[in-house]
Enzyme design. Structure first.
Site, PDB file in Angstrom:
ATOM      1  N   GLU A 116       0.824  -1.216   0.000  1.00 24.38           N
ATOM      2  CA  GLU A 116       0.000   0.000   0.000  1.00 24.38           C
ATOM      3  C   GLU A 116       0.852   1.256   0.000  1.00 24.38           C
ATOM      4  O   GLU A 116       0.358   2.358  -0.187  1.00 24.38           O
ATOM      5  CB  GLU A 116      -0.926   0.023   1.227  1.00 24.38           C
ATOM      6  CG  GLU A 116      -2.014  -1.027   1.207  1.00 24.38           C
ATOM      7  CD  GLU A 116      -2.819  -1.016  -0.084  1.00 24.38           C
ATOM      8  OE1 GLU A 116      -3.389   0.033  -0.412  1.00 24.38           O
ATOM      9  OE2 GLU A 116      -2.875  -2.055  -0.767  1.00 24.38           O
ATOM     10  N   ARG A 154      17.801   9.208 -22.317  1.00 22.98           N
ATOM     11  CA  ARG A 154      17.693   9.837 -23.643  1.00 22.98           C
ATOM     12  C   ARG A 154      18.359  11.204 -23.688  1.00 22.98           C
ATOM     13  O   ARG A 154      18.757  11.672 -24.742  1.00 22.98           O
ATOM     14  CB  ARG A 154      16.221  10.029 -24.049  1.00 22.98           C
ATOM     15  CG  ARG A 154      15.417   8.770 -24.160  1.00 22.98           C
ATOM     16  CD  ARG A 154      14.001   9.098 -24.573  1.00 22.98           C
ATOM     17  NE  ARG A 154      13.955   9.716 -25.887  1.00 22.98           N
ATOM     18  CZ  ARG A 154      14.127   9.068 -27.024  1.00 22.98           C
ATOM     19  NH1 ARG A 154      14.347   7.774 -27.000  1.00 22.98           N
ATOM     20  NH2 ARG A 154      14.090   9.696 -28.177  1.00 22.98           N
ATOM     21  N   ASP A 169      12.319  15.160 -29.859  1.00 25.73           N
ATOM     22  CA  ASP A 169      11.292  14.362 -29.186  1.00 25.73           C
ATOM     23  C   ASP A 169      10.037  15.194 -28.947  1.00 25.73           C
ATOM     24  O   ASP A 169      10.119  16.406 -28.785  1.00 25.73           O
ATOM     25  CB  ASP A 169      11.788  13.916 -27.803  1.00 25.73           C
ATOM     26  CG  ASP A 169      12.615  12.642 -27.885  1.00 25.73           C
ATOM     27  OD1 ASP A 169      12.627  12.018 -28.945  1.00 25.73           O
ATOM     28  OD2 ASP A 169      13.236  12.295 -26.864  1.00 25.73           O
TER      29      ASP A 169
END
Ligand code: ADE
Length: 253
Positions: A116, A154, A169
């Site tokens: 949790e 990246r 991108d």
């Protein structure tokens, strides 16, 4: 960049990092990822990392002690170890600006929770920032940590074969990406737009910018609301909208 990941499932993180851009960043020495399993910092017969929640309710909560001892070991092994980030749905929503900001760091510690969640006192005492990768609940923080590492990799200079790739991108300019095409020119009657075949680089750049603006306007208008357009961009977007509306009107006839 060095990233230390605290996780109950180190193999999950290590395996997925072996491929593609992250794998290359590791093999080129641009990225080093170390995993730390809090199970190795448990005492007692059952080596428990979790316990029942105070106040009752379903599920289990990760205990303070194994995580605190693990973080201590991480911080002894890397000095300084960098910001400690807890991946959780309660965190700040990760976007490309957030990734760019985190990519400036030489070191990060990522904490992947399970069950949790983590005892709040560990978060208060040890965590610098909490980040979420989206408004949904994963079974654990490992996939979120991997998403973050992938987006960071990246941006590491030298990680992509073409350094311009990451600049182009989606979201780098707060816009969605333009459409991409490769051979053949014709697929079942759908042709590559003529402008991409002509070799006029200025015209191609204009077309791509127009498509990126237009797609963002169509699919994610809220991104445009937070970004001001310069005069040239406004002309391109107006042109896209005019053409789009004319096409829509035609198809409605
Ligand atoms: N852990 C579980 N769900 C998550 C989410 N959406 N983002 C980051 N960590 C998580």
């Amino acid at each position: 960049m060095r990233v230390d990941v605290v996780t109950l499932f180190p193999e999950m993180v290590e395996t997925l990092l072996q491929f593609g851009v992250t794998g290359r960043a590791v093999s080129r020495g641009l990225l080093a990822v170390m995993t730390w399993n809090p199970r190795n910092s448990t005492n007692g017969r059952y080596r428990a990392v979790d316990d029942r929640p105070y106040g009752g309710g379903p599920g289990m909560v990760m205990k303070v002690q194994p995580l605190r001892d693990t973080l201590k070991m991480v911080r002894c092994s890397v000095e300084p170890s960098g910001r400690t980030i807890y991946l959780s749905p309660q965190g700040k929503l990760l976007d490309q600006d957030g990734v760019r900001d985190l990519a400036k760091e030489a070191r990060l510690v990522l904490l992947a929770g399970r069950y949790e969640g983590i005892d709040e006192r560990l978060i208060e005492a040890e965590v610098d920032e909490e980040w979420s990768i989206g408004d949904y609940v994963l079974s654990g923080g490992e996939l979120a940590a991997l998403v973050l590492i992938d987006t960071l990799a990246r941006l590491l200079p030298g990680a992509l074969n073409d350094s311009k790739s990451s600049e182009q991108d989606s979201f780098m300019d707060s816009l969605l990406d333009f459409p991409h095409y490769t051979r053949p020119v014709d697929v079942d009657g759908r042709r590559v737009p003529d402008v991409l075949l002509g070799g006029n680089h200025a015209a191609i750049a204009c077309w791509r910018q127009r498509e990126a603006l237009g797609r963002t306007w169509l699919r994610r208008p809220e991104l445009l609301a937070t970004r001001s357009l310069n005069a040239a961009e406004q002309i391109l977007l107006d042109d896209f909208i005019r053409e789009y509306q004319a096409r829509e009107a035609d198809s409605g006839d």
